[in-house]
Write a protein that holds these residues in place. Sequence first.
Motif, PDB file in Angstrom:
ATOM      1  N   TYR A 181       0.843  -1.180   0.000  1.00 18.40           N
ATOM      2  CA  TYR A 181       0.000   0.000   0.000  1.00 18.40           C
ATOM      3  C   TYR A 181       0.890   1.246   0.000  1.00 18.40           C
ATOM      4  N   THR A 182       0.300   2.391  -0.284  1.00 21.80           N
ATOM      5  CA  THR A 182       1.063   3.639  -0.297  1.00 21.80           C
ATOM      6  C   THR A 182       1.800   3.844   1.021  1.00 21.80           C
ATOM      7  N   TYR A 183       1.121   3.469   2.143  1.00 21.71           N
ATOM      8  CA  TYR A 183       1.713   3.726   3.450  1.00 21.71           C
ATOM      9  C   TYR A 183       2.256   2.459   4.111  1.00 21.71           C
ATOM     10  N   SER A 184       2.537   1.438   3.349  1.00 25.58           N
ATOM     11  CA  SER A 184       3.139   0.230   3.920  1.00 25.58           C
ATOM     12  C   SER A 184       4.459   0.568   4.603  1.00 25.58           C
ATOM     13  N   GLY A 185       4.665  -0.009   5.778  1.00 25.55           N
ATOM     14  CA  GLY A 185       5.911   0.212   6.504  1.00 25.55           C
ATOM     15  C   GLY A 185       6.084   1.634   6.983  1.00 25.55           C
ATOM     16  N   HIS A 186       4.981   2.345   7.187  1.00 23.36           N
ATOM     17  CA  HIS A 186       5.067   3.746   7.608  1.00 23.36           C
ATOM     18  C   HIS A 186       5.843   3.846   8.922  1.00 23.36           C
ATOM     19  N   PRO A 187       6.846   4.728   9.010  1.00 21.17           N
ATOM     20  CA  PRO A 187       7.702   4.765  10.202  1.00 21.17           C
ATOM     21  C   PRO A 187       6.956   5.091  11.492  1.00 21.17           C
ATOM     22  N   LEU A 188       5.909   5.916  11.406  1.00 25.58           N
ATOM     23  CA  LEU A 188       5.147   6.229  12.622  1.00 25.58           C
ATOM     24  C   LEU A 188       4.413   4.994  13.133  1.00 25.58           C
ATOM     25  N   ALA A 189       3.762   4.263  12.216  1.00 25.78           N
ATOM     26  CA  ALA A 189       3.051   3.050  12.613  1.00 25.78           C
ATOM     27  C   ALA A 189       4.020   1.996  13.143  1.00 25.78           C
ATOM     28  N   ALA A 190       5.173   1.873  12.477  1.00 28.30           N
ATOM     29  CA  ALA A 190       6.166   0.895  12.927  1.00 28.30           C
ATOM     30  C   ALA A 190       6.673   1.235  14.327  1.00 28.30           C
ATOM     31  N   ALA A 191       6.909   2.526  14.580  1.00 28.61           N
ATOM     32  CA  ALA A 191       7.364   2.952  15.906  1.00 28.61           C
ATOM     33  C   ALA A 191       6.298   2.690  16.958  1.00 28.61           C
ATOM     34  N   ALA A 192       5.035   2.956  16.611  1.00 23.12           N
ATOM     35  CA  ALA A 192       3.945   2.701  17.554  1.00 23.12           C
ATOM     36  C   ALA A 192       3.809   1.209  17.843  1.00 23.12           C
ATOM     37  N   GLY A 193       3.997   0.384  16.803  1.00 24.00           N
ATOM     38  CA  GLY A 193       3.922  -1.061  17.005  1.00 24.00           C
ATOM     39  C   GLY A 193       5.018  -1.566  17.928  1.00 24.00           C
ATOM     40  N   LEU A 194       6.237  -1.111  17.714  1.00 22.27           N
ATOM     41  CA  LEU A 194       7.351  -1.515  18.573  1.00 22.27           C
ATOM     42  C   LEU A 194       7.141  -1.040  20.004  1.00 22.27           C
ATOM     43  N   ALA A 195       6.657   0.203  20.157  1.00 23.18           N
ATOM     44  CA  ALA A 195       6.411   0.737  21.493  1.00 23.18           C
ATOM     45  C   ALA A 195       5.326  -0.056  22.211  1.00 23.18           C
ATOM     46  N   SER A 196       4.279  -0.427  21.487  1.00 23.99           N
ATOM     47  CA  SER A 196       3.199  -1.209  22.095  1.00 23.99           C
ATOM     48  C   SER A 196       3.705  -2.566  22.560  1.00 23.99           C
ATOM     49  N   LEU A 197       4.505  -3.211  21.723  1.00 21.52           N
ATOM     50  CA  LEU A 197       5.053  -4.509  22.117  1.00 21.52           C
ATOM     51  C   LEU A 197       5.909  -4.386  23.369  1.00 21.52           C
ATOM     52  N   ASP A 198       6.690  -3.321  23.456  1.00 17.54           N
ATOM     53  CA  ASP A 198       7.517  -3.100  24.654  1.00 17.54           C
ATOM     54  C   ASP A 198       6.654  -2.959  25.899  1.00 17.54           C
ATOM     55  N   VAL A 199       5.549  -2.207  25.787  1.00 16.40           N
ATOM     56  CA  VAL A 199       4.668  -2.003  26.944  1.00 16.40           C
ATOM     57  C   VAL A 199       3.975  -3.313  27.330  1.00 16.40           C
ATOM     58  N   TYR A 200       3.524  -4.069  26.335  1.00 12.83           N
ATOM     59  CA  TYR A 200       2.886  -5.351  26.638  1.00 12.83           C
ATOM     60  C   TYR A 200       3.801  -6.227  27.481  1.00 12.83           C
ATOM     61  N   VAL A 201       5.086  -6.241  27.112  1.00 10.53           N
ATOM     62  CA  VAL A 201       6.043  -7.103  27.812  1.00 10.53           C
ATOM     63  C   VAL A 201       6.426  -6.507  29.166  1.00 10.53           C
ATOM     64  N   SER A 202       6.802  -5.231  29.180  1.00  9.71           N
ATOM     65  CA  SER A 202       7.315  -4.626  30.413  1.00  9.71           C
ATOM     66  C   SER A 202       6.258  -4.524  31.505  1.00  9.71           C
ATOM     67  N   GLU A 203       5.007  -4.326  31.115  1.00  8.56           N
ATOM     68  CA  GLU A 203       3.940  -4.210  32.109  1.00  8.56           C
ATOM     69  C   GLU A 203       3.145  -5.500  32.273  1.00  8.56           C
ATOM     70  N   GLY A 204       3.503  -6.536  31.542  1.00  8.54           N
ATOM     71  CA  GLY A 204       2.831  -7.823  31.683  1.00  8.54           C
ATOM     72  C   GLY A 204       1.332  -7.745  31.438  1.00  8.54           C
ATOM     73  N   LEU A 205       0.932  -7.027  30.388  1.00 13.02           N
ATOM     74  CA  LEU A 205      -0.493  -6.768  30.196  1.00 13.02           C
ATOM     75  C   LEU A 205      -1.289  -7.998  29.779  1.00 13.02           C
ATOM     76  N   PHE A 206      -0.675  -8.913  29.039  1.00 13.21           N
ATOM     77  CA  PHE A 206      -1.403 -10.139  28.691  1.00 13.21           C
ATOM     78  C   PHE A 206      -1.704 -10.942  29.961  1.00 13.21           C
ATOM     79  N   GLU A 207      -0.706 -11.046  30.817  1.00 18.01           N
ATOM     80  CA  GLU A 207      -0.885 -11.780  32.085  1.00 18.01           C
ATOM     81  C   GLU A 207      -1.871 -11.057  32.995  1.00 18.01           C
ATOM     82  N   ARG A 208      -1.850  -9.737  32.953  1.00 15.52           N
ATOM     83  CA  ARG A 208      -2.784  -8.944  33.749  1.00 15.52           C
ATOM     84  C   ARG A 208      -4.223  -9.230  33.319  1.00 15.52           C
ATOM     85  N   ALA A 209      -4.447  -9.291  32.000  1.00 21.37           N
ATOM     86  CA  ALA A 209      -5.779  -9.594  31.490  1.00 21.37           C
ATOM     87  C   ALA A 209      -6.236 -10.975  31.952  1.00 21.37           C
TER      88      ALA A 209
END
Length: 302
Positions: A181-209
């Motif tokens: 797509y025109t916006y495939s691999g968009h750097p903002l989306a990629a950064a948000a995805g990496l940041a979200s994964l970091d938070v999921y792991v560091s705060e244990g959100l899957f386990e919290r749920a």
Amino acid sequence: MVGRQRGYHGVGFGGLSAAGMGPHKKQFSMLLPGAVHLPHTHDPARNALSLGQPRHGAELADALEQMIATYDASTIAAVIVEPVAGSTGVLVPPVGYLERLRDLCSRHGILLIFDEVVTGFGRLGRPFAADRFGVIPDLLMVAKGMTNGAVPMGGVIASSVIYNTVTGKAASGAVELSHGYTYSGHPLAAAAGLASLDVYVSEGLFERAARLEPHWQTCAHSLKSLPGVVDIRNLGLLAGIELGEDPVSGKAMARKVYEHCFEHGVLVRPVANTIVLSPPLTIGENEVETIFATIEAALKAD
């Protein structure tokens, strides 16, 4: 392509063709030919007020056998389902249903696709519904939780068999899959995805749920005796409160409940006559109690 009644896969041309929600389809003209649909799994006569997965309905997957007999397995590319259907009011799969679909697809050489836009990234207390149910699809669609919904991003996770088939057929040095797509691999989306994964792991959100699920379930089912409650469905941090008609006005109650909750600082989602709940994974026990106490007050309000 085999979809399912009451399934939702967006309103793009292909996804809408495979989806099974009539009100969406009627707004458009011709869609992809050849899309057929399995029956949905909603069976309130046998499964109303189930705690988690309902016990009855695994046999509904056998409708795929009838389709195979009618069309022949060689003409069916894939079966696509949401492990837990969200947009139609939280329909939880009966015990054994997804396992039976997986077995039928495997035996007949049909791909199984899970649409995990709703269930992916911890919603069910595990990384994906595939982990929760122990059923591995051939293709797995993701979005929403991939970036915490803050920036649009989606993707498809493929099995090694599919990946190797696609890459192995490409000419040497060629792009293996000319898809983008025109916006495939968009750097903002990629950064948000990496940041979200970091938070999921560091705060244990899957386990919290996962830890919160029993309390969430108890609070959800505390509403079962209230006027107007027809059914309650839940799994992980998802719940659907299906309502009947207002005894005073004779109208569907979901909109009235939504408006009351909104006025009292709680945001819920009315889908037809069902209140759909999908809270942030950072929610605490007190906030869970606030949600259901506000819904209770809304149901009791004149």
